[in-house]
Design a protein around this motif. Structure first.
Motif, PDB file in Angstrom:
ATOM      1  N   GLU A 250       7.583   8.253  -6.989  1.00  0.00           N
ATOM      2  CA  GLU A 250       6.790   8.447  -8.365  1.00  0.00           C
ATOM      3  C   GLU A 250       5.654   8.014  -6.803  1.00  0.00           C
ATOM      4  O   GLU A 250       4.393   8.675  -7.331  1.00  0.00           O
ATOM      5  CB  GLU A 250       6.950   7.624  -9.011  1.00  0.00           C
ATOM      6  CG  GLU A 250       5.616   7.078 -10.420  1.00  0.00           C
ATOM      7  CD  GLU A 250       5.869   6.828 -10.950  1.00  0.00           C
ATOM      8  OE1 GLU A 250       4.526   5.784 -11.934  1.00  0.00           O
ATOM      9  OE2 GLU A 250       6.704   5.656 -11.233  1.00  0.00           O
ATOM     10  N   GLU A 253       4.721  11.289  -5.127  1.00  0.00           N
ATOM     11  CA  GLU A 253       4.375  12.208  -5.837  1.00  0.00           C
ATOM     12  C   GLU A 253       2.383  11.965  -6.888  1.00  0.00           C
ATOM     13  O   GLU A 253       1.724  12.864  -6.867  1.00  0.00           O
ATOM     14  CB  GLU A 253       5.207  12.331  -7.761  1.00  0.00           C
ATOM     15  CG  GLU A 253       5.827  12.730  -7.037  1.00  0.00           C
ATOM     16  CD  GLU A 253       7.281  13.263  -8.593  1.00  0.00           C
ATOM     17  OE1 GLU A 253       7.798  14.157  -8.592  1.00  0.00           O
ATOM     18  OE2 GLU A 253       7.750  12.031  -9.196  1.00  0.00           O
ATOM     19  N   SER A 254       2.645  10.669  -7.010  1.00  0.00           N
ATOM     20  CA  SER A 254       1.047  10.336  -7.028  1.00  0.00           C
ATOM     21  C   SER A 254      -0.034   9.973  -6.181  1.00  0.00           C
ATOM     22  O   SER A 254      -0.773   9.934  -6.755  1.00  0.00           O
ATOM     23  CB  SER A 254       1.201   8.422  -8.480  1.00  0.00           C
ATOM     24  OG  SER A 254       1.733   7.936  -7.240  1.00  0.00           O
ATOM     25  N   SER A 256       0.015   7.607  -3.998  1.00  0.00           N
ATOM     26  CA  SER A 256      -0.170   6.224  -4.061  1.00  0.00           C
ATOM     27  C   SER A 256      -0.466   6.112  -2.603  1.00  0.00           C
ATOM     28  O   SER A 256      -0.357   4.664  -2.576  1.00  0.00           O
ATOM     29  CB  SER A 256       0.041   5.884  -5.514  1.00  0.00           C
ATOM     30  OG  SER A 256       1.024   5.193  -4.930  1.00  0.00           O
TER      31      SER A 256
END
Length: 265
Positions: A250, A253-254, A256
């Motif tokens: 995640e 994917e984000s 960040s």
């Protein structure tokens, strides 16, 4: 041993018990201390036609060696690319893909540099930079981009510009030594640069090429030598337990992530 898997593309990542694999001829069995998480593997989980082993960079201690292995022995610390199951307590690593980890480097340092650092160094060599030139690095906060910023400076760049997907990454990229940080959607990327190290491609290739001045744009031992000398210093965005592999995905994917995302079995 524990191992991460998924049943179908897009399904959640699951932690399962699996037998410890046996090394085939030419292979090393490595007890994983750190596992690198990469965008290609993240994309495979959501886009591949069928489930694939979650591989990538691994680092740890050799606990067994297959027939014919000559360069390593039990107890050696190694890192390299695993093309089978790497999100696990133990992974198989072919001898040809393995590199010894220097005494002053951690397993986390190793997975942050074994691929991202090599790609950055190879791109720099291809650019043939001259001292005093200006460099542009796209995806400057990524696993490849963050060592590229540092290596460009180490190779004599007088000005380093980092391009990022969000302003939230600007301070991090400046802390690596970038003189300026621009956003992908900004109108113009400042003064022209002499070479660009593009880790994104696609639609971003056009502004990266446009940033070059006229005429601009003119690999494991060397990397460890540079690391021992002080740069590049691996930056780690997050260290996740094996059972939290989905959270590691995640983070990528984000977009960040700031630096390398690592699993710690």
């Amino acid at each position: 041993m524990r191992r991460v898997r998924y049943d179908s593309p897009g399904d959640p990542l699951l932690l399962e018990e699996a037998p410890v694999p046996e090394p085939a001829p030419g292979e090393l069995l490595v007890r994983c201390e750190a596992v690198g998480v990469t965008l290609p593997v993240v994309r495979k989980v959501t886009e591949a036609a069928e489930p694939v082993p979650l591989g990538g960079e691994v680092a740890g201690e050799v606990v067994a060696a297959g027939a014919g292995v000559t360069r390593f022995r039990t107890g050696d610390r190694v890192t390299g690319l695993c093309f089978g199951h790497g999100y696990a307590d133990f992974a198989l690593l072919h001898e040809a893909m393995a590199s010894p980890i220097p005494d002053d480097a951690s397993a986390v340092d190793a997975v942050a540099l074994v691929r991202g650092g090599l790609v950055a160094l190879g791109a720099l060599d291809a650019a043939r930079p001259e001292p005093g030139e200006a460099a542009l690095v796209t995806a400057a906060a990524s696993g490849v981009g963050h060592p590229a910023v540092q290596l460009a400076r180490r190779r004599g760049a007088a000005r380093v510009v980092g391009a990022v997907s969000t302003p939230a990454k600007a301070d991090f990229v400046r802390s690596l030594g970038a003189d300026a940080v621009v956003g992908y959607g900004d109108d113009g990327w400042g003064e022209p640069v002499d070479y660009a190290l593009d880790a994104v491609g696609g639609e971003l290739l056009t502004p990266a090429l446009a940033a070059l001045a006229p005429g601009g744009g003119s690999w494991r031992r060397e990397l460890w030598r540079l690391f021992t000398g002080g740069e590049p210093r691996p930056a780690v965005h997050g260290k996740f337990a094996l059972e939290d592999a989905a959270k590691a995905h995640e983070a990528i994917e984000s977009r960040s992530d700031l630096g390398k995302v690592v699993l710690l079995p």
